[in-house]
Design a protein around this motif. Structure first.
Motif, PDB file in Angstrom:
ATOM      1  N   PRO A 176      92.755 -31.400  81.212  1.00  0.00           N
ATOM      2  CA  PRO A 176      92.789 -30.860  79.848  1.00  0.00           C
ATOM      3  C   PRO A 176      94.013 -30.002  79.558  1.00  0.00           C
ATOM      4  O   PRO A 176      94.617 -30.112  78.485  1.00  0.00           O
ATOM      5  CB  PRO A 176      91.500 -30.030  79.763  1.00  0.00           C
ATOM      6  CG  PRO A 176      90.602 -30.595  80.811  1.00  0.00           C
ATOM      7  CD  PRO A 176      91.506 -31.055  81.916  1.00  0.00           C
ATOM      8  N   ASN A 177      94.374 -29.133  80.511  1.00  0.00           N
ATOM      9  CA  ASN A 177      95.474 -28.204  80.248  1.00  0.00           C
ATOM     10  C   ASN A 177      96.846 -28.849  80.375  1.00  0.00           C
ATOM     11  O   ASN A 177      97.850 -28.275  79.977  1.00  0.00           O
ATOM     12  CB  ASN A 177      95.367 -26.992  81.174  1.00  0.00           C
ATOM     13  CG  ASN A 177      94.138 -26.155  80.873  1.00  0.00           C
ATOM     14  OD1 ASN A 177      93.844 -25.881  79.715  1.00  0.00           O
ATOM     15  ND2 ASN A 177      93.386 -25.791  81.896  1.00  0.00           N
ATOM     16  N   LEU A 178      96.902 -30.066  80.945  1.00  0.00           N
ATOM     17  CA  LEU A 178      98.142 -30.837  80.980  1.00  0.00           C
ATOM     18  C   LEU A 178      98.152 -31.931  79.920  1.00  0.00           C
ATOM     19  O   LEU A 178      99.190 -32.521  79.634  1.00  0.00           O
ATOM     20  CB  LEU A 178      98.322 -31.484  82.362  1.00  0.00           C
ATOM     21  CG  LEU A 178      98.530 -30.558  83.564  1.00  0.00           C
ATOM     22  CD1 LEU A 178      98.492 -31.361  84.858  1.00  0.00           C
ATOM     23  CD2 LEU A 178      99.841 -29.819  83.441  1.00  0.00           C
ATOM     24  N   ASN A 179      96.944 -32.231  79.409  1.00  0.00           N
ATOM     25  CA  ASN A 179      96.749 -33.331  78.471  1.00  0.00           C
ATOM     26  C   ASN A 179      97.176 -34.663  79.091  1.00  0.00           C
ATOM     27  O   ASN A 179      97.813 -35.501  78.443  1.00  0.00           O
ATOM     28  CB  ASN A 179      97.507 -33.077  77.153  1.00  0.00           C
ATOM     29  CG  ASN A 179      97.017 -33.983  76.030  1.00  0.00           C
ATOM     30  OD1 ASN A 179      95.850 -34.387  76.017  1.00  0.00           O
ATOM     31  ND2 ASN A 179      97.888 -34.310  75.099  1.00  0.00           N
ATOM     32  N   TRP A 180      96.791 -34.866  80.347  1.00  0.00           N
ATOM     33  CA  TRP A 180      97.057 -36.114  81.066  1.00  0.00           C
ATOM     34  C   TRP A 180      95.768 -36.913  81.177  1.00  0.00           C
ATOM     35  O   TRP A 180      94.702 -36.359  81.457  1.00  0.00           O
ATOM     36  CB  TRP A 180      97.590 -35.831  82.466  1.00  0.00           C
ATOM     37  CG  TRP A 180      99.012 -35.360  82.509  1.00  0.00           C
ATOM     38  CD1 TRP A 180      99.784 -34.937  81.470  1.00  0.00           C
ATOM     39  CD2 TRP A 180      99.827 -35.255  83.683  1.00  0.00           C
ATOM     40  NE1 TRP A 180     101.029 -34.569  81.912  1.00  0.00           N
ATOM     41  CE2 TRP A 180     101.096 -34.752  83.266  1.00  0.00           C
ATOM     42  CE3 TRP A 180      99.626 -35.535  85.029  1.00  0.00           C
ATOM     43  CZ2 TRP A 180     102.128 -34.527  84.165  1.00  0.00           C
ATOM     44  CZ3 TRP A 180     100.662 -35.297  85.921  1.00  0.00           C
ATOM     45  CH2 TRP A 180     101.900 -34.814  85.494  1.00  0.00           C
TER      46      TRP A 180
ATOM     47  N   ASP B 189     102.745 -25.045  83.732  1.00  0.00           N
ATOM     48  CA  ASP B 189     104.173 -24.829  83.490  1.00  0.00           C
ATOM     49  C   ASP B 189     104.976 -24.719  84.785  1.00  0.00           C
ATOM     50  O   ASP B 189     106.050 -24.137  84.805  1.00  0.00           O
ATOM     51  CB  ASP B 189     104.388 -23.577  82.627  1.00  0.00           C
ATOM     52  CG  ASP B 189     103.767 -22.331  83.245  1.00  0.00           C
ATOM     53  OD1 ASP B 189     103.169 -22.433  84.342  1.00  0.00           O
ATOM     54  OD2 ASP B 189     103.881 -21.252  82.637  1.00  0.00           O
ATOM     55  N   PHE B 190     104.445 -25.245  85.877  1.00  0.00           N
ATOM     56  CA  PHE B 190     105.172 -25.205  87.142  1.00  0.00           C
ATOM     57  C   PHE B 190     104.722 -26.347  88.046  1.00  0.00           C
ATOM     58  O   PHE B 190     103.657 -26.950  87.844  1.00  0.00           O
ATOM     59  CB  PHE B 190     104.956 -23.867  87.859  1.00  0.00           C
ATOM     60  CG  PHE B 190     103.568 -23.707  88.437  1.00  0.00           C
ATOM     61  CD1 PHE B 190     103.281 -24.103  89.740  1.00  0.00           C
ATOM     62  CD2 PHE B 190     102.536 -23.175  87.674  1.00  0.00           C
ATOM     63  CE1 PHE B 190     102.005 -23.973  90.266  1.00  0.00           C
ATOM     64  CE2 PHE B 190     101.254 -23.043  88.190  1.00  0.00           C
ATOM     65  CZ  PHE B 190     100.987 -23.446  89.488  1.00  0.00           C
ATOM     66  N   ILE B 191     105.543 -26.629  89.025  1.00  0.00           N
ATOM     67  CA  ILE B 191     105.163 -27.510  90.134  1.00  0.00           C
ATOM     68  C   ILE B 191     105.472 -26.732  91.410  1.00  0.00           C
ATOM     69  O   ILE B 191     106.569 -26.193  91.576  1.00  0.00           O
ATOM     70  CB  ILE B 191     105.967 -28.824  90.136  1.00  0.00           C
ATOM     71  CG1 ILE B 191     105.788 -29.570  88.815  1.00  0.00           C
ATOM     72  CG2 ILE B 191     105.530 -29.710  91.302  1.00  0.00           C
ATOM     73  CD1 ILE B 191     106.735 -30.765  88.660  1.00  0.00           C
TER      74      ILE B 191
ATOM     75  N   PRO C 239     105.765 -27.739  79.802  1.00  0.00           N
ATOM     76  CA  PRO C 239     104.472 -28.290  79.373  1.00  0.00           C
ATOM     77  C   PRO C 239     104.605 -29.384  78.316  1.00  0.00           C
ATOM     78  O   PRO C 239     103.728 -30.248  78.193  1.00  0.00           O
ATOM     79  CB  PRO C 239     103.733 -27.071  78.807  1.00  0.00           C
ATOM     80  CG  PRO C 239     104.435 -25.895  79.377  1.00  0.00           C
ATOM     81  CD  PRO C 239     105.861 -26.301  79.555  1.00  0.00           C
ATOM     82  N   ALA C 240     105.697 -29.347  77.563  1.00  0.00           N
ATOM     83  CA  ALA C 240     105.899 -30.343  76.502  1.00  0.00           C
ATOM     84  C   ALA C 240     106.579 -31.614  77.013  1.00  0.00           C
ATOM     85  O   ALA C 240     106.719 -32.587  76.272  1.00  0.00           O
ATOM     86  CB  ALA C 240     106.722 -29.736  75.374  1.00  0.00           C
ATOM     87  N   ALA C 241     107.012 -31.601  78.275  1.00  0.00           N
ATOM     88  CA  ALA C 241     107.713 -32.766  78.818  1.00  0.00           C
ATOM     89  C   ALA C 241     106.757 -33.935  78.997  1.00  0.00           C
ATOM     90  O   ALA C 241     105.543 -33.768  79.122  1.00  0.00           O
ATOM     91  CB  ALA C 241     108.358 -32.416  80.158  1.00  0.00           C
TER      92      ALA C 241
ATOM     93  N   ASN D 150     108.695 -37.543  83.035  1.00  0.00           N
ATOM     94  CA  ASN D 150     109.650 -36.520  83.453  1.00  0.00           C
ATOM     95  C   ASN D 150     109.069 -35.632  84.550  1.00  0.00           C
ATOM     96  O   ASN D 150     109.757 -35.286  85.526  1.00  0.00           O
ATOM     97  CB  ASN D 150     110.074 -35.657  82.257  1.00  0.00           C
ATOM     98  CG  ASN D 150     111.042 -36.370  81.336  1.00  0.00           C
ATOM     99  OD1 ASN D 150     111.627 -37.387  81.700  1.00  0.00           O
ATOM    100  ND2 ASN D 150     111.206 -35.849  80.131  1.00  0.00           N
ATOM    101  N   THR D 151     107.808 -35.246  84.378  1.00  0.00           N
ATOM    102  CA  THR D 151     107.164 -34.379  85.372  1.00  0.00           C
ATOM    103  C   THR D 151     106.996 -35.106  86.701  1.00  0.00           C
ATOM    104  O   THR D 151     107.202 -34.524  87.775  1.00  0.00           O
ATOM    105  CB  THR D 151     105.798 -33.899  84.856  1.00  0.00           C
ATOM    106  OG1 THR D 151     105.971 -33.233  83.595  1.00  0.00           O
ATOM    107  CG2 THR D 151     105.152 -32.946  85.838  1.00  0.00           C
ATOM    108  N   ILE D 152     106.651 -36.384  86.639  1.00  0.00           N
ATOM    109  CA  ILE D 152     106.504 -37.177  87.865  1.00  0.00           C
ATOM    110  C   ILE D 152     107.853 -37.352  88.557  1.00  0.00           C
ATOM    111  O   ILE D 152     107.952 -37.235  89.784  1.00  0.00           O
ATOM    112  CB  ILE D 152     105.844 -38.531  87.545  1.00  0.00           C
ATOM    113  CG1 ILE D 152     104.359 -38.313  87.226  1.00  0.00           C
ATOM    114  CG2 ILE D 152     106.006 -39.509  88.714  1.00  0.00           C
ATOM    115  CD1 ILE D 152     103.647 -39.537  86.711  1.00  0.00           C
TER     116      ILE D 152
END
Length: 427
Positions: A194-198, A120-122, A143-145, A149-151
């Protein structure tokens, strides 16, 4: 004759060192037609790593430690000075003989931009060549983004960091990412977080195309272990386990002075070891049931304290509110953290029995409650590991605390330069 001696010295030193990556292969025929540039690279790296590990150190001591002759060492030192990777730091006038100029790593060799992806952070930091943070910034990430968007959010932070370096006149030595998942180092690919589902994100290609920088990626626990080995409590330690705990649980294993990666490069996924067999197994983000990390991560502490309370507001409790309560002396909060420490120690006891490490170092976000966590970890490791092995293992907190992975991002670049100093241009 000089060239032949230089080549022979390089081969002798190559046979003495043990720090080449495990995937590096040197066919024997290469030594029959020894390549001068290859041998010089080996020797240059050897000298730079010795300066990093033993500074302040003289040229004469470098020659004695490497087995290279003094003229070769002088040439290598001048090369490293030209690349601004080291500097002269003073004169050693103790003892007999002529005073010797001492050498050490140059903190101002350049800047490194390191980025850590959390659930939930960068977090982004600019460090010097010794891992000291010069500037940093944390932003909230949804986390839902989407990955896009995160990139994009990451690019904005990186562009700010590049601008900062340009304003300060820093040359940028590299851009690196510390990621909570399995990575393909050769391809610069995030395989699975796993925790990012990437899944299968070409991190290196995406960011190198847009920034033009040398881009590196590493698993967060491995990155933190490298940081501890280069800059922290494990600088003189050949065998240790770094435990990175937060939303997940990962491990970085240093064996015989090298990071152990395993056949495919994925070693250290200790959090996804199934340790529970009862019907009440908890589901893990990796898709399995009963994984060790689900009983020792931040969420496990929150679950424990919620189970102790009847308050109608207990669903609003967070990890940070648990920490605050513990700091205020709340018994339930302290006991909930200690229970997670006991579970962590039970799993670590097995690793201690298997690897017989000199140290176990715990870091990452969970280390903010380290003072409440560490005693129960130590007690549990002592209780569940073999006594004659447990007494040889020191269990401690990371020197970098919750910044372990972020400093680790910088350490990835430093480690690469120590191995390949000719990748850095001369001034």
């Amino acid at each position: 004759m000089t060239t032949v001696r230089f080549i022979i010295e390089g081969i002798v030193w190559y046979n003495r060192v043990s720090w080449f990556p495990q995937h590096t292969k040197f066919p024997m025929k290469s030594f029959n037609t020894a390549d001068h540039s290859f041998v010089r690279e080996v020797n240059l790296s050897s000298v730079l790593r010795l300066i990093h590990g033993e500074a302040p150190i003289s040229r004469a001591k470098l020659a004695a430690e490497t087995g290279l002759n003094k003229s070769t060492v002088s040439s290598l030192v001048e090369d490293l000075l030209d690349r601004n990777l080291i500097h002269e730091t003073g004169i050693n006038s103790t003892g007999t003989g002529r005073p010797a100029m001492l050498l050490e790593i140059n903190p101002q060799a350049g800047a490194i931009i390191g980025l850590e992806f959390g659930v939930d952070f960068i977090a982004i930091a600019i460090t010097d060549f010794t891992g000291r943070i010069l500037s940093r910034k944390n932003v909230v990430a949804d986390p839902a983004a989407s990955q896009e968007n995160t990139i994009d959010q990451s690019f904005q932070l990186i562009e700010e960091a590049i601008g900062y370096c340009q304003d300060k006149g820093y040359r940028i030595l590299g851009l690196s990412f510390s990621i909570p998942g399995t990575v393909d180092l050769d391809e610069g690919l995030l395989i699975f977080a796993p925790n990012l589902n990437w899944h299968n994100i070409p991190i290196r290609d995406i960011f190198s195309r847009r920034t033009g920088l040398n881009v590196f990626i590493e698993n967060d626990a491995n990155a933190a272990a490298i940081a501890e080995h280069l800059f922290g409590a494990a600088q003189k330690t050949n065998d240790f386990i770094f435990v990175f705990a937060g939303v997940g649980l990962g491990g970085g294993l240093f064996l015989n002075g090298q990071l152990y990666r395993g056949k495919g490069g994925y070693a250290g996924e200790i959090g996804h070891t199934s340790i529970m067999a009862e019907p009440f197994q908890l589901p893990c983000h990796c898709g399995n049931l009963g994984c060790w990390e689900t009983y020792v991560n931040q969420d496990s502490i929150v679950r424990r304290i919620r189970s102790r309370l009847d308050d109608e507001h207990k669903d609003s409790i967070s990890f940070w509110s648990v920490k605050q309560a513990a700091d205020e002396g709340d018994k339930n909060a302290i006991e909930s953290i200690a229970e997670a420490g006991t579970a962590m120690g039970m799993g670590l006891a097995g690793l201690v029995n298997i690897f017989n490490p000199e140290k176990v170092i715990v870091g990452g976000p969970i280390s903010v409650v380290g003072e409440y966590l560490l005693p129960s970890i130590r007690t549990s490791v002592s209780k569940f590991s073999m006594a004659e092995i447990a007494v040889q293992t020191e269990v401690s907190l990371s020197e970098f605390g919750s910044d372990a992975s972020l400093v680790g991002a910088a350490a990835i670049v430093v480690d690469n330069i120590l191995r390949n100093p000719t990748h850095i241009e001369r001034r």
